[in-house]
Structure formats: C-alpha cells, structure tokens
Design an enzyme around this catalytic site. Structure first.
Site, PDB file in Angstrom:
ATOM      1  N   LYS A 281      23.769 -47.735  12.635  1.00 49.40           N
ATOM      2  CA  LYS A 281      23.256 -49.272  13.034  1.00 49.40           C
ATOM      3  C   LYS A 281      23.573 -50.255  11.543  1.00 49.40           C
ATOM      4  O   LYS A 281      24.565 -49.071  10.442  1.00 49.40           O
ATOM      5  CB  LYS A 281      21.695 -48.846  12.569  1.00 49.40           C
ATOM      6  CG  LYS A 281      21.288 -48.001  13.418  1.00 49.40           C
ATOM      7  CD  LYS A 281      19.889 -47.587  13.420  1.00 49.40           C
ATOM      8  CE  LYS A 281      19.097 -46.642  14.717  1.00 49.40           C
ATOM      9  NZ  LYS A 281      17.875 -47.264  14.593  1.00 49.40           N
TER      10      LYS A 281
ATOM     11  N   TYR B  31      15.921 -49.699  23.843  1.00 46.90           N
ATOM     12  CA  TYR B  31      14.776 -49.669  23.260  1.00 46.90           C
ATOM     13  C   TYR B  31      13.448 -50.223  23.537  1.00 46.90           C
ATOM     14  O   TYR B  31      12.538 -50.643  23.481  1.00 46.90           O
ATOM     15  CB  TYR B  31      14.472 -50.755  22.543  1.00 46.90           C
ATOM     16  CG  TYR B  31      16.020 -49.853  21.046  1.00 46.90           C
ATOM     17  CD1 TYR B  31      15.395 -48.670  20.285  1.00 46.90           C
ATOM     18  CD2 TYR B  31      15.838 -50.998  19.972  1.00 46.90           C
ATOM     19  CE1 TYR B  31      15.934 -48.952  19.863  1.00 46.90           C
ATOM     20  CE2 TYR B  31      16.326 -50.137  19.206  1.00 46.90           C
ATOM     21  CZ  TYR B  31      17.015 -49.331  18.482  1.00 46.90           C
ATOM     22  OH  TYR B  31      17.609 -47.895  17.767  1.00 46.90           O
TER      23      TYR B  31
ATOM     24  N   ASN C 229      16.997 -46.550   9.797  1.00 49.29           N
ATOM     25  CA  ASN C 229      17.344 -44.542   9.259  1.00 49.29           C
ATOM     26  C   ASN C 229      18.639 -44.841   9.564  1.00 49.29           C
ATOM     27  O   ASN C 229      19.126 -43.418   9.973  1.00 49.29           O
ATOM     28  CB  ASN C 229      16.137 -44.266  10.266  1.00 49.29           C
ATOM     29  CG  ASN C 229      15.488 -44.798  11.373  1.00 49.29           C
ATOM     30  OD1 ASN C 229      17.039 -45.557  11.839  1.00 49.29           O
ATOM     31  ND2 ASN C 229      14.540 -44.693  12.733  1.00 49.29           N
TER      32      ASN C 229
ATOM     33  N   HIS D 292      20.648 -44.258  15.503  1.00 45.85           N
ATOM     34  CA  HIS D 292      20.298 -44.135  16.627  1.00 45.85           C
ATOM     35  C   HIS D 292      21.221 -42.935  16.934  1.00 45.85           C
ATOM     36  O   HIS D 292      23.004 -42.658  17.334  1.00 45.85           O
ATOM     37  CB  HIS D 292      20.958 -45.515  17.996  1.00 45.85           C
ATOM     38  CG  HIS D 292      19.914 -44.593  19.140  1.00 45.85           C
ATOM     39  ND1 HIS D 292      18.955 -44.362  19.288  1.00 45.85           N
ATOM     40  CD2 HIS D 292      20.997 -44.720  20.376  1.00 45.85           C
ATOM     41  CE1 HIS D 292      18.988 -43.875  21.006  1.00 45.85           C
ATOM     42  NE2 HIS D 292      20.126 -43.575  21.452  1.00 45.85           N
TER      43      HIS D 292
ATOM     44  N   GLU E 107      22.785 -44.057  27.818  1.00 48.22           N
ATOM     45  CA  GLU E 107      23.197 -44.443  27.280  1.00 48.22           C
ATOM     46  C   GLU E 107      24.734 -44.653  27.005  1.00 48.22           C
ATOM     47  O   GLU E 107      25.143 -45.692  26.979  1.00 48.22           O
ATOM     48  CB  GLU E 107      22.334 -43.958  26.090  1.00 48.22           C
ATOM     49  CG  GLU E 107      20.540 -44.245  25.762  1.00 48.22           C
ATOM     50  CD  GLU E 107      20.606 -43.887  24.790  1.00 48.22           C
ATOM     51  OE1 GLU E 107      20.909 -43.565  24.560  1.00 48.22           O
ATOM     52  OE2 GLU E 107      18.855 -43.569  24.873  1.00 48.22           O
TER      53      GLU E 107
HETATM   54  P1  DAT Z   1      14.712 -42.232  17.051  1.00 47.65           P
HETATM   55  O1  DAT Z   1      15.182 -43.289  16.932  1.00 47.65           O
HETATM   56  O2  DAT Z   1      14.339 -41.225  16.562  1.00 47.65           O
HETATM   57  O3  DAT Z   1      15.401 -42.478  18.310  1.00 47.65           O
HETATM   58  P2  DAT Z   1      12.423 -44.095  18.532  1.00 47.65           P
HETATM   59  O4  DAT Z   1      12.978 -44.032  19.926  1.00 47.65           O
HETATM   60  O5  DAT Z   1      10.775 -43.608  18.526  1.00 47.65           O
HETATM   61  O6  DAT Z   1      13.030 -43.304  17.680  1.00 47.65           O
HETATM   62  O7  DAT Z   1      12.233 -45.246  17.935  1.00 47.65           O
HETATM   63  C1  DAT Z   1      14.197 -45.898  17.841  1.00 47.65           C
HETATM   64  C2  DAT Z   1      13.847 -46.799  16.450  1.00 47.65           C
HETATM   65  O8  DAT Z   1      12.789 -48.307  16.264  1.00 47.65           O
HETATM   66  C3  DAT Z   1      13.456 -46.439  14.878  1.00 47.65           C
HETATM   67  O9  DAT Z   1      15.239 -45.188  14.987  1.00 47.65           O
HETATM   68  C4  DAT Z   1      13.312 -47.195  14.426  1.00 47.65           C
HETATM   69  C5  DAT Z   1      12.370 -47.839  15.108  1.00 47.65           C
HETATM   70  N1  DAT Z   1      10.855 -47.888  15.073  1.00 47.65           N
HETATM   71  C6  DAT Z   1      10.302 -46.224  15.452  1.00 47.65           C
HETATM   72  N2  DAT Z   1       9.301 -46.924  14.944  1.00 47.65           N
HETATM   73  C7  DAT Z   1       8.384 -47.220  13.791  1.00 47.65           C
HETATM   74  C8  DAT Z   1       8.088 -48.313  13.376  1.00 47.65           C
HETATM   75  N3  DAT Z   1       6.574 -47.426  13.817  1.00 47.65           N
HETATM   76  N4  DAT Z   1       8.450 -49.403  12.866  1.00 47.65           N
HETATM   77  C9  DAT Z   1       9.122 -49.995  12.742  1.00 47.65           C
HETATM   78  N5  DAT Z   1      10.789 -49.576  13.151  1.00 47.65           N
HETATM   79  C10 DAT Z   1       9.922 -48.469  14.138  1.00 47.65           C
HETATM   80 MG    MG Z   2      15.017 -43.088  20.174  1.00 42.84          MG
END
Ligand code: DAT
Ligand code: MG
Length: 155
Positions: free
Chosen positions: A12, A52, A115, A118, A129
């Site tokens: 990212k 997303y 974080n 991805h 993907e």
């Molecule tokens: P991951 O990246 O661990 O697969 P995800 O698919 O649930 O997690 O979410 C995608 C991204 O969205 C994640 O890396 C960071 C952002 N995200 C997730 N939950 C969030 C939140 N509560 N507040 C802000 N950003 C969030």
């Molecule tokens: Mg995810």
C-alpha cells in the site's frame, strides 16, 4: 497432491512512503514464496470500489479508497503450497495493534488503514484479485530448484 496456489499482494501507499517495499518483499522471499508477478499499479476509484466491495457500507469506505490512491502501489503475485494462508500469516490481522509479534503488520504498523499490505484472504478471492490487477502475460512461470520436491499433503 500439494496445492500450489498463487496469491495477490498489494504493498500500500504507506509501505512506499515509509521505504518498506524491500523489507516486506524480503520477508516473502526468505519464507520461500516464489515471486511470479511484480509491478507498480496506479489504482483507480473503479478498481477500488470493486476490490473493497465487501466494505461498501462502512463509513470509512471513501477515505479508504482515497488512501489507496495517494501513490502507486506495488502488486505482487506469490506462488507456493497453500500460499494464501501462508501469506496471511506473515502479514498478520487487519488491526496492526492486534497482530501477532513477528508479523509484518505488528512489526511495522500501528493503525488502519495504514497497515501496509493487502493480501487475498481465500483461494477463490486470490483468483479473482489476480485477474483484477494482473494481465495473463504479467504472471510468469519458472522453476526453482526447491520446486522439485514439495511435500504439501498432510503436513
Ligand atoms: P484485510 O486487509 O486484513 O483483509 P479487510 O478486508 O477487512 O482487512 O479490510 C480492508 C482494509 O480496509 C484494511 O486492510 C484496512 C481498512 N479497514 C478495515 N477495517 C477498518 C476500520 N474499522 N477503519 C478503517 N479502515 C479499516
Ligand atoms: Mg481483505
């Protein structure tokens, strides 16, 4: 038969800004995951809305997309036995403060959305993907000596 899979990783904008591209790629290499695709990608709003879509109803959806468009990202295709799960383990859980020590997110991050990475969460999503971000001719096939003996089953 061992289940050799490909999985999709995006480094990212925060990984690029913080000069962590090499460190992160190094961890995947040292683990023994095979890099079969690697490129810069400038994500579009359309791509991110699709990518997303499981978060479309969240209040942070728009800002998550803006965050991901700040700079280009680096796309990686990693191959190996059960690579989807192996990569998710190395990456750590979504919230970096909850991630296990030793994972990339735990070691280098504190907050969402910064974080760093991805990584596809299931084999089914990995296949979708991979097609979303890489053309067929951008994913390569080559042999490494360690590919010749892979005992995945039951281990
Ligand atoms: P991951 O990246 O661990 O697969 P995800 O698919 O649930 O997690 O979410 C995608 C991204 O969205 C994640 O890396 C960071 C952002 N995200 C997730 N939950 C969030 C939140 N509560 N507040 C802000 N950003 C969030
Ligand atoms: Mg995810």
């Amino acid at each position: 038969m061992a289940d050799v899979q490909k999985t999709l990783v995006l480094l990212k904008p925060d990984a690029l800004q913080r000069d962590l591209l090499g460190e992160i790629i190094r961890r995947f290499e040292l683990k023994g995951l095979k890099i079969v695709g690697l490129k810069f990608v400038r994500l579009s709003e359309e791509m991110l809305t699709e990518h997303y879509s499981h978060l479309a109803d969240k209040p942070f959806f728009a800002s998550l997309k803006s965050f991901m468009m700040q700079t280009p990202v680096v796309g990686l295709v990693l191959e190996g036995i059960d690579s989807v799960e192996a990569v998710r383990k190395i990456v750590g859980v979504t919230n970096p403060r909850a991630a296990d020590a030793g994972t990339i997110r735990a070691d280098f991050a504190m907050n969402v959305p910064s974080n760093l990475i991805h990584a596809s969460d299931t084999a089914e999503n990995a296949a979708i993907e991979l097609k979303r971000f890489f053309k067929e001719e951008e994913v390569f096939s080559y042999e490494k000596i360690t590919d010749r003996f892979q005992f995945g089953e039951g281990i």
